[in-house]
Scaffold this active site. Structure first.
Site, PDB file in Angstrom:
ATOM      1  N   ALA A 396     -39.859 -66.693 -15.145  1.00 16.31           N
ATOM      2  CA  ALA A 396     -38.915 -65.916 -15.953  1.00 16.31           C
ATOM      3  C   ALA A 396     -39.407 -65.873 -17.385  1.00 16.31           C
ATOM      4  O   ALA A 396     -40.205 -66.708 -17.818  1.00 16.31           O
ATOM      5  CB  ALA A 396     -37.516 -66.532 -15.890  1.00 16.31           C
ATOM      6  N   SER A 401     -37.897 -68.144 -24.494  1.00 16.57           N
ATOM      7  CA  SER A 401     -38.806 -69.037 -23.784  1.00 16.57           C
ATOM      8  C   SER A 401     -39.464 -68.329 -22.612  1.00 16.57           C
ATOM      9  O   SER A 401     -39.054 -67.243 -22.215  1.00 16.57           O
ATOM     10  CB  SER A 401     -38.047 -70.281 -23.287  1.00 16.57           C
ATOM     11  OG  SER A 401     -37.017 -69.894 -22.396  1.00 16.57           O
ATOM     12  N   LYS A 418     -41.000 -75.112 -18.970  1.00 13.25           N
ATOM     13  CA  LYS A 418     -40.432 -74.211 -19.957  1.00 13.25           C
ATOM     14  C   LYS A 418     -41.195 -74.373 -21.264  1.00 13.25           C
ATOM     15  O   LYS A 418     -41.349 -75.482 -21.772  1.00 13.25           O
ATOM     16  CB  LYS A 418     -38.948 -74.517 -20.169  1.00 13.25           C
ATOM     17  CG  LYS A 418     -38.193 -73.442 -20.917  1.00 13.25           C
ATOM     18  CD  LYS A 418     -36.689 -73.667 -20.814  1.00 13.25           C
ATOM     19  CE  LYS A 418     -35.908 -72.510 -21.410  1.00 13.25           C
ATOM     20  NZ  LYS A 418     -34.447 -72.676 -21.216  1.00 13.25           N
ATOM     21  N   ASP A 512     -22.187 -71.711 -22.927  1.00 15.56           N
ATOM     22  CA  ASP A 512     -22.714 -70.438 -22.386  1.00 15.56           C
ATOM     23  C   ASP A 512     -22.668 -70.448 -20.859  1.00 15.56           C
ATOM     24  O   ASP A 512     -23.651 -70.107 -20.201  1.00 15.56           O
ATOM     25  CB  ASP A 512     -24.138 -70.195 -22.878  1.00 15.56           C
ATOM     26  CG  ASP A 512     -24.563 -68.728 -22.728  1.00 15.56           C
ATOM     27  OD1 ASP A 512     -23.668 -67.873 -22.554  1.00 15.56           O
ATOM     28  OD2 ASP A 512     -25.774 -68.448 -22.787  1.00 15.56           O
TER      29      ASP A 512
END
Length: 912
Positions: A396, A401, A418, A512
């Site tokens: 992703a 990031s 990450k 979030d």
């Protein structure tokens, strides 16, 4: 005369439903190869539709990151690129539409040719739906348009036609443009209230180089004017005729064309087919009948002469309409209000889809700083500089990031790595936020969180951290793949609450929670991910990197899910995560967000001022439990002090909803068993030996004795709500979770499985010979309605289905084999009516009532036929959902009021 297949009409960013037609699926396959193709400065992102002449793509010209805008790019179909007549028509469409500059006409941004000389046209992208989809949506939701809404749309169309018909060239000469294909498919309605004409492929104009052959009608039969049906050249009044038919259809709520299109055209040509009066409908003014009659008059001398005259008449009628609840009277305001009711969540969804496509384009076009072009990602030398992590593939990428699948070369452990991108490392705020996220994960140990293995900085200065590699999908992907039953949704929310409880105990607020940040592993575990904006301790309002602290509004989180106190300077506590989890659960069980608005400012203001609508009231007919409403409304209270103070209390309340439903079901079963025992005892005492028979309404009848009242509802009780053990007994189907306990099949179930009518019912309709419930099934425009596939299955699949149908009547092993066969067929043909029906019956034969019900629901949602709806009602009644069955029958009778089976079943279900 020859009806022309509609050219591609862009409507929105969603893919065309693959269940509509097999030829559409073939078209999509051919279009896929075109994606990512460059046409000058334009990049094709996604195929949108395909018509008789052209293919339509969603595209963009790129630009500053975050400022890209979508566009519609139309190219000529590959097989016609060498055909001179098709090329001439394509160029003519571009010439004519480029001459029009009006808010009611889709604008041409560019018309050119690519490197090989093939033409393309770039058009304005309209964020909305075509008028045909709007009318169909209103019918499906039982939210018909008011006459004022219909007239408002007609006013916008008439205004656009005034510009089209009266447009002149640079020298002041009339261009004499006539659209000639006015139809709902060629009218786009934007979510903000704008109405635009599209598709000028058959338009007539003075600057047209290619002329239509006399006697050929390139238009949809339902909107062809009488003079065109008589093979005369159409003038501006042909467009006005189509406008009148469109207006009539919007007011009445159904198609004007019925029966065979050729017969319809013949009657239109002779003036025998005229729109019926609409003033018989409640509150519709008589003047509207006069306007429609003039617009659709068979003789040109009796028809409205010009679009300007039609506009004036429509405005006069609309002036009589009452204002909206908020006092709004404008045309655009009325249309925007209609779109917000019919498509409350679509604007945000389409924008999110465009952002996703842009991100995918960015991943493909921009070289990755860690993956050079020459070696492949699997090359052993591809190590993150200065580390022992080999990069396998990119998972992703976001603005903050990049996440890779990576392998620790010494430990041979697969991880999710990450990494902070190079451009973000130059800003200390971004690096601090990245470190903060890693620190938050390192402090927590919980089954609902990913495990952090390592943190460091690469040789070239990029911070990274390695965490547990998960296989599965996000909750957003899961919901896009298939609908989620409310029990499963509540179970996921409870798992999220348990994870948040562990976070809150450490003083960490996620801030979030949303579907993108909930991960469902392949084993079914629920994980909370992405702590990039989490709050630690007294850090109540973290400042976004680069933000202006001069008093402007600060937003931390995703506006659609975040709590209202996350805006501004109010303190954020654990109840903010409770609010976000409640919003997520509300969306899962209803299919819509609790708040929808045109702008973020309005959305946040609504959250502060108003409580949301209760889920059962917002979406009736979904079978949601009564106890869920107060729990969700408390979690979504605008005031933090009135919410659940912590996720633990919210989770307990949700668990109580599940336990409460099971408790109610248990009490119902005890009562039913007592009633049956009383009936049996009474029969023994009286010396009678009644022969009992069951029907699908759930009532119990005796032959030769009077039926006791207490036994009337007894049969339905054993098939009630689920037990927890039902989820552990054995696996469900590929897309279904069983919700009913394993109980012995009843005679009602056998009647459904074997297609035998219950007492008082007629035999089920034969799908091979019975007419469908849609009276316009043979309409040339029938692709507007999404239905289950009815075409024959491939020979191997047909053989499997026939074999399963035989096995389902055998012993236990045969029934299980039949269910497995249908589960495999369901994976390959998920929208086929034949497969869904057989799957549901096989599941019921194996006592997997939840699976049977959900398969029946899917069949009925894709197939509006009487057969599918009656089967769904029977299945709902069998599993104890009497009220759901009643609602299904009421919906069916609203469309088929003369159905004796539905009427008979409804009467019995209401009594019992």
């Amino acid at each position: 005369m020859q009806p022309r297949p509609s050219d591609a009409n862009p409507s929105n960013l969603r893919d065309k439903d693959p269940s509509t037609r097999s030829e559409d699926r073939a078209s999509e396959v051919s279009l896929t190869s075109e994606t990512r193709r460059q046409l000058g400065r334009w990049t094709l992102l996604k195929p949108m539709a395909r018509g008789g002449m052209g293919e339509v793509f969603l595209g963009t010209a790129g630009g500053i990151e975050g400022a890209e805008r979508p566009a519609v790019i139309k190219i000529i179909r590959r097989e016609h690129q060498k055909d001179a007549s098709f090329l001439a028509r394509f160029f003519d469409e571009a010439r004519i539409q480029a001459q029009l500059q009006h808010p009611g006409v889709a604008g041409v941004l560019e018309a050119s040719t690519d490197q090989s000389g093939c033409p393309y046209v770039v058009l304005e992208y309209i964020e909305g739906r075509n008028l045909s989809e709007l009318r169909q949506r209103a019918s499906q939701l039982k939210m018909p348009l008011s006459w004022a809404d219909a007239v408002a749309i007609a006013v916008s169309l008439a205004e656009a036609l005034v510009h089209v018909h009266e447009r002149t060239d640079a020298a002041g000469r009339a261009l004499s443009i006539v659209h000639r294909d006015m139809s709902p498919q060629n009218v786009m309605v934007g979510y903000a209230g704008d109405v635009k004409l599209i598709d000028f492929g058959t338009a007539r104009g003075e600057n047209r180089r290619c002329q239509t052959v006399s006697g050929v009608v390139f238009a949809k039969p339902g909107y062809v004017a009488p003079e065109v049906a008589n093979q005369n050249q159409p003038g501006p009044q042909a467009d006005l005729y189509a406008l009148g038919i469109i207006l009539w259809e919007l007011v009445v709520g159904r198609r004007f064309l019925t029966g065979d299109p050729s017969e319809h055209l013949a009657k239109v040509a002779t003036g025998e087919r005229l729109p019926s009066p609409v003033s018989s409908t409640a509150n519709v003014p008589l003047e509207l009948d006069t306007v429609i009659a003039r617009l659709t008059a068979p003789q040109l001398k009796d028809r409205t002469a010009t679009a300007r005259e039609a506009l004036a008449e429509l405005v006069r009628v609309l002036s009589r309409a009452p204002s909206l609840a908020d006092g709004e009277r404008s045309v655009r305001g009325r249309i925007a209000h209609v779109m917000s009711r019919l498509y409350p969540s679509e604007p945000a969804r389409s924008r999110a889809e465009f952002a996703r496509l842009l991100a995918e384009r960015g991943c493909e076009e921009q070289p990755d700083p860690f993956l050079p072009e020459s070696p492949k990602p699997q090359d052993p030398s591809l190590l993150l500089p200065g580390t022992r992590y080999k990069l396998v593939r990119q998972i992703a990428k976001s603005a903050m990031s990049v996440v890779y699948e990576a392998l620790h070369v010494d430990l041979e452990r697969r991880v999710a790595l990450k990494v902070l991108p190079r451009e973000r490392c130059e800003n200390p705020h971004f690096e601090a936020r990245f470190r903060k996220e890693a620190r938050a994960l390192a402090q927590l140990r919980h089954e609902g969180l990913v495990t952090l293995h390592d943190f460091g900085v690469s040789q070239d200065g990029r911070p990274f951290y390695a965490m547990e590699y998960l296989e599965g999908e996000t909750l957003k992907q899961r919901c896009e793949r298939r609908p989620m039953p409310w029990r499963e949704a509540v179970g996921i929310a409870i798992a999220i609450c348990r994870t948040l409880q562990a976070c809150h105990a450490k003083g960490l607020v996620h801030r979030d929670i949303k579907p993108d940040n909930i991960f469902i592993t392949s084993s079914g575990a629920v994980k909370v991910i992405d702590f990039g904006v989490a709050q630690e301790g007294a850090d109540t309002q973290a400042v976004e990197p680069g933000a202006d602290n001069s008093g402007s509004i600060k937003v931390t989180g995703t506006p659609e899910y975040m709590a209202p106190e996350q805006v501004g300077t109010e303190e954020v506590s654990a109840s903010a995560d409770v609010y976000a989890t409640g919003t997520l659960l509300y969306e899962l069980v209803t299919g819509r967000l609790p708040y929808m608005a045109q702008s973020t400012v309005q959305l946040l203001d609504d959250k502060r001022r108003h409580a949301p609508t209760a889920p059962r009231k917002a979406c009736p007919g979904l079978g949601l439990p009564r106890g869920l409403d107060p729990v969700l409304l408390k979690a979504l209270n605008p005031s933090p002090a009135l919410r659940y103070p912590a996720a633990e209390q919210f989770g307990r309340a949700l668990d109580g909803v599940l336990k409460g439903e099971r408790s109610n079901t248990t009490r119902t079963r005890v009562f039913a068993a007592t009633a049956l025992a009383a009936v049996g005892l009474g029969a023994c005492v009286s010396g009678l030996s009644p022969r009992w028979s069951h029907d699908l309404s759930g009532s119990l009848r005796a032959t030769g004795v009077q039926e006791p009242v207490s036994a009337q509802a007894a049969v339905a009780a054993p098939l009630g709500a689920p037990e927890a053990k039902a989820f552990e007994a054995k696996p469900a189907g590929p897309d279904l979770v069983p919700t009913g306990p394993a109980v012995d099949p009843t005679p009602e179930a056998v009647a459904v499985l074997q297609e035998k009518p219950a007492p008082g019912e007629r035999a089920p309709i034969n799908p091979e010979t019975a007419a469908q419930d849609d009276p316009q099934a043979d309409d040339s425009d029938s692709d507007e309605v999404v239905t289950a596939e009815t075409a024959s299955l491939p020979s191997d699949a047909q053989a499997d289905a026939e074999r399963a149908d035989k096995l389902v009547h055998g012993d236990k092993a045969d029934k299980e084999q039949a269910l497995e066969l249908y589960r495999r067929l369901g994976k390959i043909h998920p929208d086929h009516a034949r497969v869904l029906e057989g799957w549901s019956k096989a599941a019921a034969a194996n006592r997997w009532w939840g699976e049977a019900l959900r398969t029946a629901l899917r069949w009925a949602s894709l197939d509006s036929s009487t057969r599918a709806q009656l089967y769904l009602a029977r299945t709902q009644r069998l599993v104890g959902q009497r009220y759901g069955a009643i609602q299904t029958l009421e919906r069916l009778l609203s469309k088929e009021p003369k159905s004796p089976e539905a009427q008979s079943m409804l009467e019995r279900y209401r009594e019992n």
